[in-house]
Design an enzyme around this catalytic site. Structure first.
Site, mmCIF file in Angstrom:
data_model
loop_
_atom_site.group_PDB
_atom_site.id
_atom_site.type_symbol
_atom_site.label_atom_id
_atom_site.label_comp_id
_atom_site.label_asym_id
_atom_site.label_seq_id
_atom_site.Cartn_x
_atom_site.Cartn_y
_atom_site.Cartn_z
ATOM 1 N N THR A 76 0.840 -1.209 0.000
ATOM 2 C CA THR A 76 0.000 0.000 0.000
ATOM 3 C C THR A 76 0.871 1.253 0.000
ATOM 4 O OG1 THR A 76 -1.698 -1.188 1.247
ATOM 5 C CG2 THR A 76 -1.795 1.217 1.321
ATOM 6 N N GLN A 94 0.337 -8.974 -6.348
ATOM 7 C CA GLN A 94 -0.060 -10.386 -6.483
ATOM 8 C C GLN A 94 0.828 -11.154 -7.456
ATOM 9 O OE1 GLN A 94 -2.377 -12.157 -4.792
ATOM 10 N NE2 GLN A 94 -3.123 -10.434 -3.598
ATOM 11 N N CYS A 117 -9.786 -7.037 2.783
ATOM 12 C CA CYS A 117 -10.387 -5.828 3.374
ATOM 13 C C CYS A 117 -11.835 -5.684 2.945
ATOM 14 C CB CYS A 117 -9.575 -4.595 3.017
ATOM 15 S SG CYS A 117 -9.045 -4.554 1.338
HETATM 16 C C1 LIG Z 1 -3.124 -6.133 -5.596
HETATM 17 C C2 LIG Z 1 -2.778 -5.656 -4.227
HETATM 18 N N1 LIG Z 1 -2.264 -4.438 -4.066
HETATM 19 C C3 LIG Z 1 -1.915 -3.964 -2.862
HETATM 20 C C4 LIG Z 1 -2.094 -4.717 -1.728
HETATM 21 C C5 LIG Z 1 -1.687 -4.145 -0.394
HETATM 22 O O1 LIG Z 1 -0.490 -4.728 0.050
HETATM 23 P P1 LIG Z 1 -0.068 -4.580 1.592
HETATM 24 O O2 LIG Z 1 -0.960 -5.479 2.370
HETATM 25 O O3 LIG Z 1 1.368 -4.989 1.643
HETATM 26 O O4 LIG Z 1 -0.245 -3.148 1.946
HETATM 27 C C6 LIG Z 1 -2.663 -5.995 -1.827
HETATM 28 C C7 LIG Z 1 -2.927 -6.801 -0.612
HETATM 29 O O5 LIG Z 1 -3.905 -7.528 -0.545
HETATM 30 C C8 LIG Z 1 -3.001 -6.481 -3.110
HETATM 31 O O6 LIG Z 1 -3.524 -7.699 -3.271
#
Ligand SMILES: Cc1ncc(COP(=O)(O)O)c(C=O)c1O
Length: 401
Positions: A74, A181, A334
């Site tokens: 994120t 992913q 989420c």
């Molecule tokens: C495609 C994608 N982008 C971003 C994220 C966020 O990653 P993080 O949990 O390391 O912040 C996720 C997590 O589920 C994701 O699947």
């Protein structure tokens, strides 16, 4: 937990590989120095940091100078999107993304809209693919950033990243991809792809949570990254000033170990995962009526099976599976706590009631064929029982008002 727990939610997060845990433990115990300190312990931490950068870069055939470590996927997405938007706002205020991005990408774009940027959210087809012609038509002389995910977290569809990079490059537009992913799951070669920025996260490839990375191509410009992305957090000079904060050396070393293992084991992991994934998909579609596959039949992640079950809720299947010791998901972790239907499933054309009837089974390195056999053994009776209780029975067509 006494009973064997079968974990089929690897897209939400993966268990940490024991070999990664060993590396983290070793660094937790002995590498507590601050990588910016000048004494020997600090220098050792710095060396671990740079070796780790090399290993993470090597997984995607990149140079280590183009990698910064972040606190998560994120955070990498936010640095890329906000950093490019604000750095280039004098050149233009138009940004392009897709309607099926993770919230880590969608939300920063929505915030930028509030700040006066214009954002085009490209639609996708029934498989979740963006249309390249539509992308070309959406570009204007004010477009400064294209951000399209490498592979979708819910339906596993892999986007045409090579072609998108070429389109962006021809128009001199920065191309960012959220590869959270895909990184460590499918081959990515930065020498072959015109990607300017790429986000990844360790906890999706059997590494620890709370560490990610952002790849930023130097683009050969004199002043380097600073020419197209500005920092969004301010503090020390760590990570070239883009992620100021004392580096988390044990987690970063764990990330590097996870990347090293992914490089060595991706081919063999994927041979196994594809076989298991295809077994899940074909068995459910053949043996349970009124089911369908979400996402692309072939352009999909080796570990993702997302199935729609008519007349019942994915959430009820998930809870029944959990009682039998199987972890699954109805979408991204989420959004699965919200009552809203998944924006990804709606974007591929499902009706809200169909979107609520979907189940994501995401496999990982530690799954065995016997896990899948157990799932396939118990799932038909779970679905049958839930359908008997469901108010949405077969005779009640979805289009009945
Ligand atoms: C495609 C994608 N982008 C971003 C994220 C966020 O990653 P993080 O949990 O390391 O912040 C996720 C997590 O589920 C994701 O699947």
């Amino acid at each position: 937990m006494n009973k064997k727990y079968i974990y089929l939610d690897n897209a939400a997060t993966t268990p940490i590989d024991p070999r990664v845990i060993d590396v983290i433990n070793q660094h937790l115990k002995s590498d507590y120095g601050n990588a910016s300190s000048l004494h020997s312990l600090g220098l050792r931490a710095h060396e671990t940091l740079e070796n780790s950068r090399e290993k993470v870069a090597s997984l995607i055939n990149a140079v280590k100078e183009d990698i910064i470590f972040t606190g998560s996927g994120t955070e990498a997405d936010n640095i890329a999107i906000n950093g490019v938007a604000y750095k280039n706002k004098n050149r233009g205020n138009h940004l392009i993304t897709s309607s099926i991005e993770h919230h880590a990408v969608l939300r920063p774009f929505q915030e930028l809209e509030k700040q006066g940027f214009k954002v085009s959210f490209l639609p996708v087809d029934k498989f979740g693919l963006i249309d390249l012609e539509e992308l070309k038509e959406t570009i204007t002389n004010k477009t400064i950033l294209i951000s399209i995910m490498f592979a979708n977290n819910e339906i596993g569809t892999i986007e045409p990243i090579k072609e998108i990079g070429e389109i962006a490059n021809e128009s001199d537009i920065i191309f960012h991809t959220d590869a959270v992913q895909a990184f460590g799951k499918i081959p990515i070669d930065m020498n072959d792809l015109k990607i300017d920025m790429l986000s990844a996260s360790a906890h999706k490839l059997y590494g620890p949570k709370g560490v990610g990375m952002l790849y930023m191509r130097n683009k050969g410009k004199k002043e380097g990254w600073g020419t197209y992305c500005r920092p969004i957090m301010f503090g020390g000079a760590h990570e070239m000033g883009y992620r100021p904060s004392t580096e988390n050396i044990p987690n970063i070393a764990g990330f590097a170990k996870a990347a090293e293992l992914a490089k060595e084991e991706m081919d063999s992991d994927n041979r196994k995962l594809k076989k298991l994934r295809d077994k899940i998909i074909s068995s459910i579609l053949e043996n349970i009526e009124d089911t369908y596959l979400n996402g692309h039949p072939t352009k999909r992640l080796p570990n993702n099976a997302n199935i729609g079950f008519r007349y019942i809720e994915g959430e009820s299947i998930l809870l029944s599976l959990d009682m039998e010791g199987i972890a699954a998901s109805t979408g991204s972790a989420c959004s699965s706590k919200s009552l809203e239907a998944s924006h990804v499933l709606l974007a591929i054309g499902l009706k809200p009631e169909e979107a609520h009837g979907s189940l994501r089974l995401s496999l990982g390195r530690f799954n065995q064929e016997s896990d899948i056999d157990y799932l396939l053994e118990i799932l038909p009776s779970i679905v049958e029982r839930l359908r008997k209780m469901s108010p949405l029975n077969k005779n009640m067509a979805y289009n009945v008002k």
